[in-house]
Motif scaffolding. Structure first.
Motif, PDB file in Angstrom:
ATOM      1  N   SER A   1       4.323   1.370   8.013  1.00  0.00           N
ATOM      2  CA  SER A   1       5.151   2.367   6.896  1.00  0.00           C
ATOM      3  C   SER A   1       4.484   3.773   7.719  1.00  0.00           C
ATOM      4  N   ASP A   2       3.282   4.016   7.871  1.00  0.00           N
ATOM      5  CA  ASP A   2       2.942   5.282   8.455  1.00  0.00           C
ATOM      6  C   ASP A   2       3.631   5.898   9.517  1.00  0.00           C
ATOM      7  N   TYR A   3       4.165   4.684  10.444  1.00  0.00           N
ATOM      8  CA  TYR A   3       4.937   5.291  11.592  1.00  0.00           C
ATOM      9  C   TYR A   3       6.321   5.305  11.426  1.00  0.00           C
ATOM     10  N   LEU A   4       7.039   4.537  10.425  1.00  0.00           N
ATOM     11  CA  LEU A   4       8.481   4.784  10.390  1.00  0.00           C
ATOM     12  C   LEU A   4       8.864   5.737   9.216  1.00  0.00           C
ATOM     13  N   SER A   5       8.149   5.732   8.415  1.00  0.00           N
ATOM     14  CA  SER A   5       8.588   6.372   6.927  1.00  0.00           C
ATOM     15  C   SER A   5       9.068   7.829   7.196  1.00  0.00           C
ATOM     16  N   PRO A   6       8.312   8.697   8.204  1.00  0.00           N
ATOM     17  CA  PRO A   6       8.950   9.963   8.576  1.00  0.00           C
ATOM     18  C   PRO A   6      10.255  10.127   8.983  1.00  0.00           C
ATOM     19  N   GLN A   7      10.513   9.084   9.910  1.00  0.00           N
ATOM     20  CA  GLN A   7      12.003   9.018  10.546  1.00  0.00           C
ATOM     21  C   GLN A   7      13.131   8.199   9.647  1.00  0.00           C
ATOM     22  N   MET A   8      12.570   7.135   8.884  1.00  0.00           N
ATOM     23  CA  MET A   8      13.484   6.470   8.013  1.00  0.00           C
ATOM     24  C   MET A   8      13.591   6.849   6.529  1.00  0.00           C
ATOM     25  N   LYS A   9      13.382   7.940   6.183  1.00  0.00           N
ATOM     26  CA  LYS A   9      13.397   8.185   4.768  1.00  0.00           C
ATOM     27  C   LYS A   9      14.564   7.918   4.380  1.00  0.00           C
ATOM     28  N   ASN A  10      14.611   7.386   3.008  1.00  0.00           N
ATOM     29  CA  ASN A  10      15.935   7.109   2.379  1.00  0.00           C
ATOM     30  C   ASN A  10      17.029   6.419   3.014  1.00  0.00           C
ATOM     31  N   THR A  11      16.570   5.495   3.935  1.00  0.00           N
ATOM     32  CA  THR A  11      17.498   4.445   4.426  1.00  0.00           C
ATOM     33  C   THR A  11      17.065   3.018   4.022  1.00  0.00           C
ATOM     34  N   ASP A  12      18.112   2.342   4.321  1.00  0.00           N
ATOM     35  CA  ASP A  12      17.951   0.612   3.861  1.00  0.00           C
ATOM     36  C   ASP A  12      17.022   0.172   4.574  1.00  0.00           C
ATOM     37  N   GLY A  13      16.661   0.621   6.113  1.00  0.00           N
ATOM     38  CA  GLY A  13      15.706  -0.303   6.828  1.00  0.00           C
ATOM     39  C   GLY A  13      14.671  -0.169   6.371  1.00  0.00           C
ATOM     40  N   LEU A  14      14.014   1.048   5.756  1.00  0.00           N
ATOM     41  CA  LEU A  14      12.794   1.258   5.248  1.00  0.00           C
ATOM     42  C   LEU A  14      12.647   0.605   3.922  1.00  0.00           C
ATOM     43  N   LEU A  15      13.759   0.337   3.035  1.00  0.00           N
ATOM     44  CA  LEU A  15      13.844  -0.261   1.956  1.00  0.00           C
ATOM     45  C   LEU A  15      13.634  -1.758   1.984  1.00  0.00           C
ATOM     46  N   ARG A  16      14.209  -2.469   3.178  1.00  0.00           N
ATOM     47  CA  ARG A  16      13.934  -3.793   3.466  1.00  0.00           C
ATOM     48  C   ARG A  16      12.519  -4.104   3.851  1.00  0.00           C
ATOM     49  N   LEU A  17      11.995  -3.124   4.427  1.00  0.00           N
ATOM     50  CA  LEU A  17      10.501  -3.081   4.854  1.00  0.00           C
ATOM     51  C   LEU A  17       9.544  -3.148   3.776  1.00  0.00           C
ATOM     52  N   TYR A  18       9.768  -2.472   2.809  1.00  0.00           N
ATOM     53  CA  TYR A  18       8.873  -2.303   1.373  1.00  0.00           C
ATOM     54  C   TYR A  18       9.328  -3.516   0.496  1.00  0.00           C
ATOM     55  N   ALA A  19      10.282  -3.820   0.473  1.00  0.00           N
ATOM     56  CA  ALA A  19      10.802  -5.228  -0.111  1.00  0.00           C
ATOM     57  C   ALA A  19      10.240  -6.487   0.188  1.00  0.00           C
ATOM     58  N   TYR A  20      10.026  -6.342   1.891  1.00  0.00           N
ATOM     59  CA  TYR A  20       9.396  -7.620   2.375  1.00  0.00           C
ATOM     60  C   TYR A  20       8.158  -7.696   2.205  1.00  0.00           C
ATOM     61  N   TRP A  21       7.478  -6.364   2.182  1.00  0.00           N
ATOM     62  CA  TRP A  21       6.024  -6.093   1.854  1.00  0.00           C
ATOM     63  C   TRP A  21       5.687  -6.554   0.667  1.00  0.00           C
ATOM     64  N   SER A  22       6.187  -6.023  -0.419  1.00  0.00           N
ATOM     65  CA  SER A  22       5.926  -6.480  -1.943  1.00  0.00           C
ATOM     66  C   SER A  22       6.040  -7.819  -2.173  1.00  0.00           C
ATOM     67  N   ARG A  23       7.103  -8.589  -1.531  1.00  0.00           N
ATOM     68  CA  ARG A  23       7.139  -9.988  -1.898  1.00  0.00           C
ATOM     69  C   ARG A  23       6.181 -10.910  -1.033  1.00  0.00           C
ATOM     70  N   LEU A  24       5.790 -10.490  -0.063  1.00  0.00           N
ATOM     71  CA  LEU A  24       4.424 -11.082   0.600  1.00  0.00           C
ATOM     72  C   LEU A  24       3.206 -10.772   0.024  1.00  0.00           C
ATOM     73  N   GLU A  25       3.057  -9.619  -0.776  1.00  0.00           N
ATOM     74  CA  GLU A  25       1.779  -9.153  -1.417  1.00  0.00           C
ATOM     75  C   GLU A  25       1.955 -10.210  -2.778  1.00  0.00           C
ATOM     76  N   LEU A  26       3.029 -10.445  -3.378  1.00  0.00           N
ATOM     77  CA  LEU A  26       3.219 -11.200  -4.569  1.00  0.00           C
ATOM     78  C   LEU A  26       3.185 -12.647  -4.311  1.00  0.00           C
ATOM     79  N   HIS A  27       3.627 -13.125  -3.201  1.00  0.00           N
ATOM     80  CA  HIS A  27       3.633 -14.715  -3.234  1.00  0.00           C
ATOM     81  C   HIS A  27       2.495 -15.073  -2.209  1.00  0.00           C
ATOM     82  N   LEU A  28       2.124 -14.409  -1.035  1.00  0.00           N
ATOM     83  CA  LEU A  28       1.233 -14.961  -0.075  1.00  0.00           C
ATOM     84  C   LEU A  28       0.015 -14.209  -0.336  1.00  0.00           C
ATOM     85  N   GLY A  29      -0.063 -12.971  -0.675  1.00  0.00           N
ATOM     86  CA  GLY A  29      -1.371 -12.330  -1.090  1.00  0.00           C
ATOM     87  C   GLY A  29      -1.769 -12.590  -2.549  1.00  0.00           C
TER      88      GLY A  29
END
Length: 825
Positions: free
Chosen positions: A445-473
């Protein structure tokens, strides 16, 4: 061994008493004060020394700023060799070998100088390690031979032919044959060296020990027979040497005139098969051994050779040919990609594949796909977390050409950690902590967010992250924190709010989802997002809320929708007004066009105007009729009527766009929409010869259409580029073909034959013949021919038919008369 190997270049050793490490020891002759040239020599040496010190300092600064600068490393080592600064030279070589591969000749120089500087067990171990690193980096027959000769000459156990020493040498010979014994052009050198070693052992055996001698003879015989079953250059000489050796042992009494006479049938059969294999490959060998041809052509010959070997189905032969190609073209990234892809499909030995990947990323560290596949290869081979983490850390120090490569790299690492945490497959994975996965997401997130602001790629990354936090973490608070972090970065994306809401609904937290709707329904989103979020809130309350909740949402949403509708109406009216103004402007410009045409543009018109004014056409002045016909043509254009052919010819020709000949051009399709000129230039870097790149873009949006033209300097480079067809760029397989402008012209000419300016050859010459008289294909056909004007002739055209008596009485109808007749009909 060659003379250079036996007599390595001497190295000047620094005197221990001399405090200046950069100053080489002086010769005895240099210390003689009576020398007539000592003063001038010392002066020039001091100047050279100062120059070298300045160069060293410059190179040290460059390497400190950019440790991966290959040329700077090579130049730095070269200067240190001249200065004979042994310690600095050793450190420089070690630093380079950790980051970049050394060529076989560099490894040979290093090993020889280490041998010249010392002796004993420590030197033996040091030099053996250098040779091991060298034969690991690249396939080199000469380096293997140096390694084998060094062990035989400097290892006491091997020189004394002790059992341990003989076993060590044999193991090394077998490793050499495994690595390079199938080398068609030079592999026989290793087989011959192996036979010579075993023959030397045979000569040391006591003549009375018949059992030991017979055993050693059989060992040599097996080596001969193994060599004869492998295709090599000069196989006949090997066969004759084998027959001569067998005659010395008394096995063959009479060899006969034929080469295969006197040898066993199975040896003759194996030799004949190997000879046929060699004959099938000799053409390829001759092509790749031509060092005077361009690298692009040689690389293409290697690729053709590889296709042939792959069709034969022997993975060992394919692998050694890839190694030969890589030794010649170490930074050809596509070659490494093909090689590793082949190993992934055919070999099951994980360590061999991971070793090739480690060399691939060392030679081409800028290719993100190699790092991604390297990580996957380690995971398939059940590598430890420590090893995978080390490779991932190295990849983060590299620079890639696109942001997608960074995304793929982070996601590959995250996927691997998720799999290991979910179902551990390697001993010790149970000790992995979920915090490692969270740290990796945060780093991405720290590396990609400045270059991918308001993009679907960053949205998919965060959605993946939140899902793992919820189900795996198992941490709902952390999952919500992920979405809140994304909203701070991309809060203007409606999809980000929707993802957050969807997580809460999936978790059964309806009130939390409702509160998010209350936060975002009044925000401004792109497109129709502002209206969509309002309707989604109402739908949510219908499905999950009470009547009071629905009424509350409707009271909030209604004024917001009215406001958006009013804003939308204003925008649409403004847009309509702009379109109308633009249309009126275009109409005015079109009407002005005919008056801007100069006589110089149309010689035909100038010739007509030069005719005598007294000339009459149907009783009217020619100039007057000409002006009337031109005005009628404009009127027809304004009211949608089709102007006649002559007036169409007189209309100003719009300025043509730039025309490309495409004589030496590749047409590239299925191009990634984010690919730019630099991506294509890098893709064709191994081919070379790129002159220009043209990516086709949509004229309205300016975005790439996934098509491009790449111009090359000559046909050889173009052919090599077309050979890269179906190779991958940015995750998409490109379709590459030679551009054929002639075909397009032919099609255009065929189409033009039905139009006004369609000459027989498609040249665009205008025919003076009216449309109705250009052949049956151009005649107006069909049942609605009543609308064809019968008496309207093209200006300046007269028929050759004899005049009738009523011709003078019948005048050509004007456009208004024809229009009235048409409307009445």
């Amino acid at each position: 061994m060659d003379e250079e190997t036996l007599n390595p270049e001497p190295v000047t050793v620094t005197s221990p008493e001399n405090n200046n490490e950069d100053q080489p020891m002086l010769d005895v002759a240099d210390q003689n004060p009576n020398s007539s040239s000592s003063d001038s020599d010392s002066g020039s040496e001091e100047e050279d020394q100062a120059q070298q010190n300045l160069q060293l300092q410059t190179l040290e600064d460059e390497l400190a700023a950019n440790p991966a600068n290959y040329d700077a490393h090579v130049q730095y080592i070269k200067i240190l060799r001249k200065m004979a600064d042994i310690e600095k030279l050793r450190r420089a070589r070690e630093a380079m070998s950790k980051l970049l591969p050394l060529t076989p000749s560099m490894w040979q120089d290093w090993a020889r100088e280490e041998v010249a500087m010392g002796s004993g067990p420590e030197t033996l171990s040091t030099v053996e390690k250098l040779y091991e690193q060298g034969v690991f980096d690249y396939l080199s027959i000469s380096l293997w031979r140096d390694y084998l000769n060094f062990v035989q000459e400097h290892d006491p156990s091997v020189k004394e032919c002790s059992p341990a020493g003989v076993s060590k040498a044999r193991d090394l010979f077998e490793r050499a044959l495994t690595a390079a014994g199938l080398h068609v052009s030079e592999g026989n050198k290793l087989w011959e060296a192996y036979r010579e070693f075993e023959q030397a052992i045979l000569n040391t055996i006591d003549g009375t020990d018949n059992q030991a001698r017979e055993k050693q003879i059989q060992r040599i015989r097996v080596i001969f027979q193994r060599q004869l079953s492998v295709p090599h250059t000069d196989m006949r000489s090997t066969l004759l040497a084998y027959k001569a050796w067998e005659m010395e042992q008394g096995t063959i009494v009479h060899a006969g005139h034929h080469d295969q006479d006197g040898i066993s049938s199975h040896v003759a059969s194996a030799y004949q098969k190997a000879l046929e294999m060699y004959n099938a490959r000799v053409r390829f060998e001759e092509q790749i051994c031509q060092h005077d041809m361009p690298d692009v052509e040689r690389l293409q010959h290697f690729m053709n050779y590889l296709k042939f070997e792959q069709s034969c189905g022997d993975p060992a032969r394919v692998q050694i040919l890839y190694e030969r190609a890589i030794a010649e073209f170490p930074i050809a990234s596509q070659l490494w990609l093909d090689y590793t892809r082949y190993l992934d499909k055919t070999l099951k030995v994980g360590r061999i594949i991971s070793n090739v990947y480690s060399r691939a990323v060392k030679n081409c560290p800028w290719v993100g796909e190699l790092w991604v596949r390297y990580l996957l290869s380690l995971e398939r081979g059940h590598a430890s977390e420590k090893e995978i983490a080390a490779v991932f850390y190295k990849s983060q120090q590299c620079t890639f050409s696109t942001i997608d490569e960074y995304v793929d790299l982070f996601l590959t690492r995250i996927d691997g950690l998720r799999r290991r945490l979910s179902c551990p497959a390697v001993e010790g994975d149970n000790a992995l902590d979920y915090s490692l996965l969270r740290e990796t997401f945060q780093s991405a997130s720290d590396y990609l967010s400045p270059q991918m602001k308001n993009t679907d790629g960053l949205l998919r990354l965060y959605a993946y992250w939140s899902r793992l936090e919820l189900h795996l973490g198992k941490d709902l608070v952390a999952a919500r924190g992920v979405w809140e972090s994304l909203l701070k970065i991309s809060g203007t994306m409606m999809e980000a709010w929707q993802g957050y809401i969807a997580m809460e609904i999936e978790s059964g937290h309806v009130n939390e989802a409702r509160s998010i709707y209350r936060r975002c329904y009044s925000k401004r989103f792109s497109g129709t997002g502002s209206e969509d979020i309002c309707y989604l809130w109402l739908r949510f309350e219908r499905e999950f809320g009470s009547l009071d909740d629905f009424d509350h949402a409707e009271r909030k949403v209604a004024p917001r929708l009215e406001e958006l509708q009013l804003l939308r109406s204003k925008q649409e009216s403004k847009l309509t007004e702009e379109k109308e103004n633009s249309f009126k402007k275009n109409v005015r410009d079109k009407r002005k066009q005919p008056s801007d045409v100069t006589d110089e543009q149309y010689p035909a018109k100038r010739q007509k105007d030069a005719a005598p004014k007294q000339k009459k056409v149907h009783g009217k002045d020619y100039e007057v009729l000409n002006l009337a016909e031109k005005n009628e043509g404009e009127e027809k254009k304004d009211k949608g009527a089709k102007p006649d052919v002559e007036n169409e010819m007189k209309q100003p020709v719009p300025e043509k766009t730039k025309v490309y000949a495409d004589q030496c051009t590749a047409f590239v399709s299925n191009l990634h929409l984010k690919a730019n000129n630099e991506h294509l230039r890098q893709f064709f870097s191994d081919v070379g010869g790129v002159v220009a790149i043209r990516i086709l873009k949509d004229k309205f949006t300016g975005k790439s259409r996934g098509l491009a033209y790449v111009d090359f300097s000559d046909d050889a480079h173009l052919a090599a580029a077309v050979a890269k067809n179906k190779q991958t760029l940015l995750g998409k397989k490109l379709s590459i073909a030679r551009s054929d402008p002639k075909r397009g012209k032919k099609e255009h000419a065929h189409t033009d034959q039905t139009g006004v300016a369609g000459g027989s050859g498609g040249s665009g010459e205008t025919s003076n013949e009216p449309i109705a008289h250009r052949g049956s294909n151009n005649a107006i056909k069909g049942k609605n021919t009543f609308a064809v004007p019968r008496n309207v002739a093209a200006l300046g055209w007269s028929t050759n038919k004899p005049k009738t008596e009523n011709q003078d009485e019948e005048k050509p109808k004007s456009n208004d008369e024809f229009r009235n007749m048409f409307l009445k009909g």
